[in-house]
Write a protein that holds these residues in place. Structure first.
Motif, PDB file in Angstrom:
ATOM      1  N   ALA A 234      45.301  39.456  42.438  1.00  0.00           N
ATOM      2  CA  ALA A 234      44.187  38.838  43.159  1.00  0.00           C
ATOM      3  C   ALA A 234      44.232  39.195  44.637  1.00  0.00           C
ATOM      4  N   GLN A 235      45.413  39.153  45.224  1.00  0.00           N
ATOM      5  CA  GLN A 235      45.530  39.462  46.652  1.00  0.00           C
ATOM      6  C   GLN A 235      45.168  40.912  46.930  1.00  0.00           C
ATOM      7  N   SER A 236      45.613  41.819  46.070  1.00  0.00           N
ATOM      8  CA  SER A 236      45.297  43.235  46.293  1.00  0.00           C
ATOM      9  C   SER A 236      43.803  43.482  46.164  1.00  0.00           C
ATOM     10  N   ALA A 237      43.155  42.825  45.204  1.00  0.00           N
ATOM     11  CA  ALA A 237      41.716  43.008  45.027  1.00  0.00           C
ATOM     12  C   ALA A 237      40.937  42.475  46.224  1.00  0.00           C
ATOM     13  N   ILE A 238      41.287  41.289  46.686  1.00  0.00           N
ATOM     14  CA  ILE A 238      40.592  40.693  47.833  1.00  0.00           C
ATOM     15  C   ILE A 238      40.841  41.508  49.092  1.00  0.00           C
ATOM     16  N   ASP A 239      42.071  41.979  49.269  1.00  0.00           N
ATOM     17  CA  ASP A 239      42.372  42.803  50.453  1.00  0.00           C
ATOM     18  C   ASP A 239      41.536  44.075  50.456  1.00  0.00           C
ATOM     19  N   GLU A 240      41.459  44.744  49.302  1.00  0.00           N
ATOM     20  CA  GLU A 240      40.675  45.980  49.235  1.00  0.00           C
ATOM     21  C   GLU A 240      39.185  45.702  49.428  1.00  0.00           C
ATOM     22  N   ALA A 241      38.716  44.598  48.853  1.00  0.00           N
ATOM     23  CA  ALA A 241      37.306  44.240  49.028  1.00  0.00           C
ATOM     24  C   ALA A 241      36.985  44.031  50.506  1.00  0.00           C
TER      25      ALA A 241
ATOM     26  N   VAL B  11      30.673  36.359  50.329  1.00  0.00           N
ATOM     27  CA  VAL B  11      30.585  35.581  49.094  1.00  0.00           C
ATOM     28  C   VAL B  11      31.613  36.112  48.101  1.00  0.00           C
ATOM     29  N   LEU B  12      32.290  35.188  47.433  1.00  0.00           N
ATOM     30  CA  LEU B  12      33.150  35.533  46.305  1.00  0.00           C
ATOM     31  C   LEU B  12      32.612  34.816  45.079  1.00  0.00           C
ATOM     32  N   VAL B  13      32.287  35.589  44.034  1.00  0.00           N
ATOM     33  CA  VAL B  13      31.869  35.019  42.756  1.00  0.00           C
ATOM     34  C   VAL B  13      33.027  35.173  41.780  1.00  0.00           C
TER      35      VAL B  13
ATOM     36  N   LEU C 149      41.955  30.318  40.537  1.00  0.00           N
ATOM     37  CA  LEU C 149      42.941  29.704  41.434  1.00  0.00           C
ATOM     38  C   LEU C 149      43.520  30.738  42.402  1.00  0.00           C
ATOM     39  N   TRP C 150      43.881  31.914  41.866  1.00  0.00           N
ATOM     40  CA  TRP C 150      44.505  32.946  42.702  1.00  0.00           C
ATOM     41  C   TRP C 150      43.512  33.566  43.684  1.00  0.00           C
ATOM     42  N   THR C 151      42.311  33.896  43.224  1.00  0.00           N
ATOM     43  CA  THR C 151      41.375  34.567  44.142  1.00  0.00           C
ATOM     44  C   THR C 151      40.884  33.625  45.229  1.00  0.00           C
TER      45      THR C 151
ATOM     46  N   LEU D 236      40.677  32.705  50.923  1.00  0.00           N
ATOM     47  CA  LEU D 236      40.476  31.592  51.852  1.00  0.00           C
ATOM     48  C   LEU D 236      40.884  31.907  53.294  1.00  0.00           C
ATOM     49  N   PRO D 237      42.045  32.527  53.552  1.00  0.00           N
ATOM     50  CA  PRO D 237      42.380  32.817  54.949  1.00  0.00           C
ATOM     51  C   PRO D 237      41.346  33.699  55.649  1.00  0.00           C
TER      52      PRO D 237
END
Length: 269
Positions: free
Chosen positions: A80-87, A96-98, A130-132, A137-138
């Protein structure tokens, strides 16, 4: 492969300048949500653990839309962290996060689930959200803005899916509790609770198909109860689900937070 473009009403420009990350975007509801937002001017980042997500993003780009794809296993925090970081790296922000990842793996009365199957259901339908949420959030707090749209289910009151119901009940709780914490930073947290939804055959199955007559009967009980619980006595469509999600993700819903919206033909879950 053909990306499903929305057949319902599209509002051009509604997501102009917005960066939207959609998980579980290789097929089903997630694909239609990402396609609709792209058609409405948003820059979309499609996340899925299936390589099919790259085909979807490619086709959206060929149609002139802004789309980037990421593969990740969102059942782990590292994924989840790697996906959000790359996004975030794509455009320097996430508006927005869906959170769309999840889905029933098995359909049967609770006494027939093994402990391993119970854990797998919760791992599939609770932890990606929960993870994403934790990963994004930060960034949203730093921006002091943003919207999280979780996809829950009215199956929290349904037969033959107790572990899945428990996981989606957890998604509802995340939505309510996180909305309280995030509101001071200008962040909205909302959810939809889809009911039964007609969709093309999945290209990547969630789990094993029913094999025995008993297993087929258990699944049919879900279908029957879903239709019976709907006041409209039918399944919904992918576009009907996407319409509600994109509304909550848009600025039109700027005064809505902490709410779970049932999209199930009158079944409140």
């Amino acid at each position: 492969m053909s990306a499903l473009l929305p057949v319902g009403t599209v509002y051009p420009g509604r997501f102009d300048g917005r960066v939207v990350t959609v998980t579980g975007a290789a097929q089903g509801i997630g694909l239609v949500v990402a396609s609709r937002i792209a058609a409405e001017g948003g820059s979309v980042i499609l996340v899925d653990r299936s390589e099919l997500v790259h085909e979807v993003a490619k086709e959206l780009r060929e149609k002139g839309f802004q789309a980037h794809s990421v593969t990740a296993d969102l059942e782990t925090f590292a994924g989840a962290q790697s996906a959000i970081d790359e996004a975030r790296q794509q455009h320097g922000r996430i508006d927005v996060l869906v959170n769309n990842v999840g889905g029933t793996i098995w359909a049967k009365p609770y006494e027939h689930y093994t402990p391993e199957q119970i854990q797998a259901e919760v791992q599939r339908s609770l932890f990606p959200t929960l993870w994403t949420c934790r990963a994004v959030l930060p960034y949203l707090i730093e921006q002091r803005s943003g919207t999280i749209v979780n996809v829950s289910s009215v199956a929290t009151r349904g037969v033959n899916r107790v572990p899945y119901a428990a996981a989606k009940g957890g998604v509802n709780a995340i939505t309510a509790a996180l909305a309280l914490e995030a509101a001071p930073y200008g962040i909205r947290v909302v959810a939809t609770a889809p009911g039964g939804t007609d969709a093309p055959a999945r290209r990547v199955a969630r789990g094993p198909a029913a094999q025995s007559e008993q297993e087929k009967g258990w699944y049919q009980q879900i279908v029957d109860q879903t239709v019976d619980s709907s006041l409209l006595k039918r399944y919904g469509t992918l576009d009907e689900q996407a319409a509600a999600i994109t509304f909550l993700a848009s600025e039109e819903a700027s005064y809505i937070t902490g709410t779970v919206l049932p999209v199930a033909g009158g079944d409140l879950g």
